[in-house]
Every structure is written in C-alpha cells, then in structure tokens.
Design a protein around this motif. Sequence first.
Motif, PDB file in Angstrom:
ATOM      1  N   GLY A 148     -30.293  32.435  60.308  1.00 11.58           N
ATOM      2  CA  GLY A 148     -30.547  31.018  60.544  1.00 11.58           C
ATOM      3  C   GLY A 148     -31.306  30.414  59.386  1.00 11.58           C
ATOM      4  O   GLY A 148     -31.333  30.982  58.285  1.00 11.58           O
ATOM      5  N   LEU A 149     -31.936  29.289  59.610  1.00 12.46           N
ATOM      6  CA  LEU A 149     -32.762  28.634  58.598  1.00 12.46           C
ATOM      7  C   LEU A 149     -34.176  28.481  59.144  1.00 12.46           C
ATOM      8  O   LEU A 149     -34.366  28.076  60.304  1.00 12.46           O
ATOM      9  CB  LEU A 149     -32.199  27.255  58.233  1.00 12.46           C
ATOM     10  CG  LEU A 149     -30.798  27.233  57.607  1.00 12.46           C
ATOM     11  CD1 LEU A 149     -30.415  25.803  57.236  1.00 12.46           C
ATOM     12  CD2 LEU A 149     -30.709  28.140  56.392  1.00 12.46           C
ATOM     13  N   LEU A 150     -35.172  28.806  58.313  1.00 11.68           N
ATOM     14  CA  LEU A 150     -36.573  28.713  58.705  1.00 11.68           C
ATOM     15  C   LEU A 150     -37.225  27.537  58.002  1.00 11.68           C
ATOM     16  O   LEU A 150     -36.933  27.257  56.838  1.00 11.68           O
ATOM     17  CB  LEU A 150     -37.316  30.014  58.384  1.00 11.68           C
ATOM     18  CG  LEU A 150     -36.786  31.266  59.086  1.00 11.68           C
ATOM     19  CD1 LEU A 150     -37.539  32.504  58.605  1.00 11.68           C
ATOM     20  CD2 LEU A 150     -36.904  31.136  60.607  1.00 11.68           C
ATOM     21  N   ALA A 151     -38.125  26.869  58.710  1.00  5.10           N
ATOM     22  CA  ALA A 151     -38.760  25.657  58.191  1.00  5.10           C
ATOM     23  C   ALA A 151     -40.270  25.773  58.273  1.00  5.10           C
ATOM     24  O   ALA A 151     -40.809  26.498  59.108  1.00  5.10           O
ATOM     25  CB  ALA A 151     -38.288  24.441  58.983  1.00  5.10           C
ATOM     26  N   ASP A 152     -40.947  25.037  57.398  1.00  6.89           N
ATOM     27  CA  ASP A 152     -42.409  24.991  57.406  1.00  6.89           C
ATOM     28  C   ASP A 152     -42.950  23.745  58.095  1.00  6.89           C
ATOM     29  O   ASP A 152     -44.161  23.551  58.148  1.00  6.89           O
ATOM     30  CB  ASP A 152     -42.943  25.046  55.973  1.00  6.89           C
ATOM     31  CG  ASP A 152     -42.746  26.419  55.347  1.00  6.89           C
ATOM     32  OD1 ASP A 152     -42.991  27.412  56.047  1.00  6.89           O
ATOM     33  OD2 ASP A 152     -42.332  26.486  54.180  1.00  6.89           O
ATOM     34  N   GLY A 153     -42.099  22.901  58.603  1.00 10.13           N
ATOM     35  CA  GLY A 153     -42.551  21.692  59.276  1.00 10.13           C
ATOM     36  C   GLY A 153     -41.366  20.891  59.764  1.00 10.13           C
ATOM     37  O   GLY A 153     -40.197  21.264  59.568  1.00 10.13           O
ATOM     38  N   ASP A 154     -41.656  19.757  60.386  1.00  9.63           N
ATOM     39  CA  ASP A 154     -40.596  18.959  60.996  1.00  9.63           C
ATOM     40  C   ASP A 154     -39.613  18.404  59.975  1.00  9.63           C
ATOM     41  O   ASP A 154     -38.408  18.340  60.232  1.00  9.63           O
ATOM     42  CB  ASP A 154     -41.212  17.818  61.796  1.00  9.63           C
ATOM     43  CG  ASP A 154     -41.979  18.304  63.021  1.00  9.63           C
ATOM     44  OD1 ASP A 154     -42.032  19.529  63.235  1.00  9.63           O
ATOM     45  OD2 ASP A 154     -42.518  17.463  63.754  1.00  9.63           O
ATOM     46  N   ALA A 155     -40.110  17.990  58.803  1.00  9.69           N
ATOM     47  CA  ALA A 155     -39.213  17.442  57.783  1.00  9.69           C
ATOM     48  C   ALA A 155     -38.216  18.499  57.317  1.00  9.69           C
ATOM     49  O   ALA A 155     -37.018  18.216  57.150  1.00  9.69           O
ATOM     50  CB  ALA A 155     -40.023  16.903  56.604  1.00  9.69           C
ATOM     51  N   GLN A 156     -38.712  19.737  57.105  1.00 13.06           N
ATOM     52  CA  GLN A 156     -37.800  20.814  56.694  1.00 13.06           C
ATOM     53  C   GLN A 156     -36.826  21.171  57.809  1.00 13.06           C
ATOM     54  O   GLN A 156     -35.678  21.545  57.549  1.00 13.06           O
ATOM     55  CB  GLN A 156     -38.600  22.040  56.267  1.00 13.06           C
ATOM     56  CG  GLN A 156     -39.262  21.906  54.914  1.00 13.06           C
ATOM     57  CD  GLN A 156     -39.823  23.229  54.422  1.00 13.06           C
ATOM     58  OE1 GLN A 156     -39.464  24.304  54.900  1.00 13.06           O
ATOM     59  NE2 GLN A 156     -40.719  23.158  53.448  1.00 13.06           N
ATOM     60  N   MET A 157     -37.276  21.075  59.063  1.00 17.20           N
ATOM     61  CA  MET A 157     -36.372  21.370  60.166  1.00 17.20           C
ATOM     62  C   MET A 157     -35.260  20.326  60.237  1.00 17.20           C
ATOM     63  O   MET A 157     -34.091  20.664  60.479  1.00 17.20           O
ATOM     64  CB  MET A 157     -37.144  21.447  61.481  1.00 17.20           C
ATOM     65  CG  MET A 157     -36.317  21.942  62.648  1.00 17.20           C
ATOM     66  SD  MET A 157     -37.311  22.542  64.046  1.00 17.20           S
ATOM     67  CE  MET A 157     -37.672  24.217  63.508  1.00 17.20           C
ATOM     68  N   THR A 158     -35.602  19.075  60.013  1.00 19.74           N
ATOM     69  CA  THR A 158     -34.585  18.026  59.946  1.00 19.74           C
ATOM     70  C   THR A 158     -33.592  18.309  58.823  1.00 19.74           C
ATOM     71  O   THR A 158     -32.372  18.197  59.007  1.00 19.74           O
ATOM     72  CB  THR A 158     -35.252  16.659  59.733  1.00 19.74           C
ATOM     73  OG1 THR A 158     -36.062  16.338  60.868  1.00 19.74           O
ATOM     74  CG2 THR A 158     -34.214  15.562  59.529  1.00 19.74           C
ATOM     75  N   ALA A 159     -34.118  18.693  57.653  1.00 24.07           N
ATOM     76  CA  ALA A 159     -33.248  19.009  56.519  1.00 24.07           C
ATOM     77  C   ALA A 159     -32.336  20.189  56.835  1.00 24.07           C
ATOM     78  O   ALA A 159     -31.160  20.217  56.426  1.00 24.07           O
ATOM     79  CB  ALA A 159     -34.092  19.293  55.281  1.00 24.07           C
ATOM     80  N   ALA A 160     -32.866  21.196  57.575  1.00 24.47           N
ATOM     81  CA  ALA A 160     -32.060  22.358  57.945  1.00 24.47           C
ATOM     82  C   ALA A 160     -30.919  21.954  58.868  1.00 24.47           C
ATOM     83  O   ALA A 160     -29.784  22.445  58.738  1.00 24.47           O
ATOM     84  CB  ALA A 160     -32.941  23.413  58.604  1.00 24.47           C
ATOM     85  N   LEU A 161     -31.175  21.055  59.799  1.00 26.71           N
ATOM     86  CA  LEU A 161     -30.116  20.573  60.682  1.00 26.71           C
ATOM     87  C   LEU A 161     -29.023  19.863  59.886  1.00 26.71           C
ATOM     88  O   LEU A 161     -27.830  20.084  60.121  1.00 26.71           O
ATOM     89  CB  LEU A 161     -30.704  19.614  61.722  1.00 26.71           C
ATOM     90  CG  LEU A 161     -31.484  20.228  62.881  1.00 26.71           C
ATOM     91  CD1 LEU A 161     -32.163  19.132  63.697  1.00 26.71           C
ATOM     92  CD2 LEU A 161     -30.573  21.052  63.770  1.00 26.71           C
ATOM     93  N   VAL A 162     -29.432  19.031  58.952  1.00 21.07           N
ATOM     94  CA  VAL A 162     -28.460  18.317  58.125  1.00 21.07           C
ATOM     95  C   VAL A 162     -27.638  19.297  57.300  1.00 21.07           C
ATOM     96  O   VAL A 162     -26.402  19.168  57.192  1.00 21.07           O
ATOM     97  CB  VAL A 162     -29.178  17.299  57.212  1.00 21.07           C
ATOM     98  CG1 VAL A 162     -28.205  16.702  56.195  1.00 21.07           C
ATOM     99  CG2 VAL A 162     -29.818  16.194  58.047  1.00 21.07           C
ATOM    100  N   GLU A 163     -28.302  20.301  56.717  1.00 19.99           N
ATOM    101  CA  GLU A 163     -27.578  21.272  55.891  1.00 19.99           C
ATOM    102  C   GLU A 163     -26.551  22.044  56.712  1.00 19.99           C
ATOM    103  O   GLU A 163     -25.399  22.216  56.290  1.00 19.99           O
ATOM    104  CB  GLU A 163     -28.556  22.238  55.228  1.00 19.99           C
ATOM    105  CG  GLU A 163     -27.857  23.255  54.326  1.00 19.99           C
ATOM    106  CD  GLU A 163     -28.802  24.172  53.580  1.00 19.99           C
ATOM    107  OE1 GLU A 163     -28.316  24.989  52.769  1.00 19.99           O
ATOM    108  OE2 GLU A 163     -30.032  24.080  53.814  1.00 19.99           O
ATOM    109  N   LEU A 164     -26.944  22.542  57.881  1.00 19.25           N
ATOM    110  CA  LEU A 164     -26.009  23.308  58.698  1.00 19.25           C
ATOM    111  C   LEU A 164     -24.887  22.427  59.241  1.00 19.25           C
ATOM    112  O   LEU A 164     -23.759  22.890  59.409  1.00 19.25           O
ATOM    113  CB  LEU A 164     -26.748  23.978  59.858  1.00 19.25           C
ATOM    114  CG  LEU A 164     -27.551  25.231  59.506  1.00 19.25           C
ATOM    115  CD1 LEU A 164     -28.351  25.712  60.714  1.00 19.25           C
ATOM    116  CD2 LEU A 164     -26.641  26.358  59.003  1.00 19.25           C
ATOM    117  N   ALA A 165     -25.194  21.155  59.490  1.00 20.92           N
ATOM    118  CA  ALA A 165     -24.159  20.251  59.987  1.00 20.92           C
ATOM    119  C   ALA A 165     -23.095  19.972  58.930  1.00 20.92           C
ATOM    120  O   ALA A 165     -21.917  19.775  59.263  1.00 20.92           O
ATOM    121  CB  ALA A 165     -24.794  18.937  60.451  1.00 20.92           C
TER     122      ALA A 165
END
Length: 373
Positions: free
Chosen positions: A312-329
């Motif tokens: 999966g993708l790991l994030a250090d905060g909400d902004a990175q989690m948003t970016a991870a969703l966009v990347e996987l989408a």
Amino acid sequence: MAHISDCFVPRLGGIEMQVNDLTRRQQAAGLEPEVLTATPLPRRMAGRRFPVPIHRSGIPIPAEIANNPIPSRPIRRTLLAGKYDLVHVHAGVGSPFAAAGVRVALDLGLPVAVTVHCLPASFRLPDILTPWTTPDIARRIALSAVSEAAARPLRERTGVDVVGVPNGLDPQDWAIEPAEHDPGVIEVVSTMRLSVRKRPLPMLAMVRAAQRRLAAAGSPATLRLTVFGDGKLMPRMRRYVRRNDMADSVRLAGRVDRAELTEIYRRADIFLAPAYLESFGIAALEARCAGLPVVAMRATGITEFVADRREGLLADGDAQMTAALVELATDVELRRAIADHNRTTAPPTAWSTVLATVDREYRRAMAIRGATA
C-alpha cells in the motif's frame, strides 16, 4: 487458563474479536480457556450460550460499555473458584478491569501474561490503570504487545523485554476473486468504530480533498467512499456528508458481517485507514489479505504488514494521505501491482504462528513466576 479483558463480545472491536477468536482456537486445540470480562450481556441476548465459558461482572449501562466500579472482587472470587494455571490479561489504553486482573492474579501467585493491544495515551495515565507499565510489575509478568509500535514505548518505560504477539488472522479466510466494476469509479472502503480515536471525520475531509484534486486535474477517475462501522460520530458524519454535497459519493453503511464485507471487498479498489493511534489495524490486515492496497499512517502498527509501495502507500499526515489516494486513483499499474502482490503473498499472521507465539509467552510467564516466587 483465564483470559481477562475489560471488553468482550457481543461488543465489537479489535480486542473483543481477538480475544474471542484466540480463546475459540485454544479450545479447538484442546485447551480450556475461560473469559473474565466487565462487558455485560445485553438483555436482548439473555440466555445466549457461548462456546467458551464467560464470567461477566459488568454493570448493565447504556451502549454496552464495560464497567465495574469494584473489579477486584469478582475477579478474585472467580480465580479462587476455578482451577487456573495461568492468567492472560488483555490491556487497552486504560483498562481498569484488566489492571485489577493483573494485581489480583499476582497476589494469588498465578503466572501472568499481559498483551497490550493499544498505543499509549497522549497523556500519562495513573499507574493504577496501567500497572504493566511500571518496572516493578513488568518484571513479574510476561509482557507482550500486538506490534512494534505498541511494544517500543513499553520497553522504554519498563526496561523489560516486550515480545511481539500479532493479532491472528488466517489469510485464506479473506481470500477473494475481484469482481469487474466500472474502471472509472475508484471504490474506497474503510472499516472502523466511529470514534474520535479512529479519525472518521478527518477521513471524510481527505476524501473530499482528493475528489476535488481529481476534478481540478480533469481526471476521468472519480472516488467513491463506503464506510463500514458504527459509533457516536455517525450523526456528525452524516451532517458533514450533507453539508458538503457528498451524498452521491459517500455511503455510511453501518455494521456488516464478515460475509457481506468480503463480498464488498471484491468490488473495492483501496482500503483507507486514517488513524494515527492504530496499534495493529486488524481491519486493514483483512483488507490487505483480500488484495486491497492499503493507505495508512506511517507510525502505526499497520506497518507490521504494510510496507510503503509494496502492500500500500504510507503517509505522514492528512495531506500525504490525500496525495496517496490521488496517486492510486490515477496510477492503474501501481494499484494493480499492489493488489496482485497482496492477493498472492501471505502476511505472517496465520493463527498457527500466533498460537505458537502465545504458547511461548505462557511458558515465559511460568518461568518468571518460578524465578520470582
């Protein structure tokens, strides 16, 4: 042996389900586990029988909350009445029933194993609620935790060896064949208790931010979120969805059983785990075994079975989690590669391995009891 836990079924949660599954598997292996808990049996379930003997000492109050203001008395009475050779205590953030179980069992001279299922609170709790975190008690028990993230602070505070005992799950129970669905709609799912600790409201904000970024970039992909679970934040989540016009892309599905969940995972693309204080993340593990790429916070127990850009993708905060969703989408190949890996590579959490680890902890508890007698 006696398992002591503040929370137990029919209440639903990580500790409850793990203790339930562990005791049933121990019973199937020929052992004689029993459960002592402060979780009462709701009136609607009066008379229901469970496979493993359960001693309930909770006071019936709303929301099926585990509570007993004088927990030592029923615990002592039950331990004295039974022929227990060991006590296995299951601890949460602050667990008065479990804490009393540790003190009573040690006072009665029984070997004690304690498994900590949660990360420490952000503030210092009184020692009476967390006796296993004091060096004096920690030296007299076999102390374990469900992940390295949960074990590290215990080692630092107590100075004793803290063994990792992961939550058990047989990967084949969650193995599925993915179903065809609209490739332009990225189905994101999340399973959690709707409490502040699990961060469901920030999750809605992350998904909304990802949806807006995809739209601004002209991406053909659209995100749709389904949240499974219930809790006190459900009304606030409904208001958030209405206020932000997300009713067409967010579904708050409530509780579902395992069969329904696995069927839903067949049509899903991503599992989202937004909590910072996640000591293990059994729901994320179930989804990972079903083949879903997991998006989670980095400094959590989920890293026991999710490596960045592998499961999966790991994030250090909400902004990175948003970016991870966009990347996987938007990155179909990355999403497919992670999903293929997750479906074909089993994590080290099979019950046979976990039961062997627990058995070693029991032998360690007996050795510690013998050395300190």
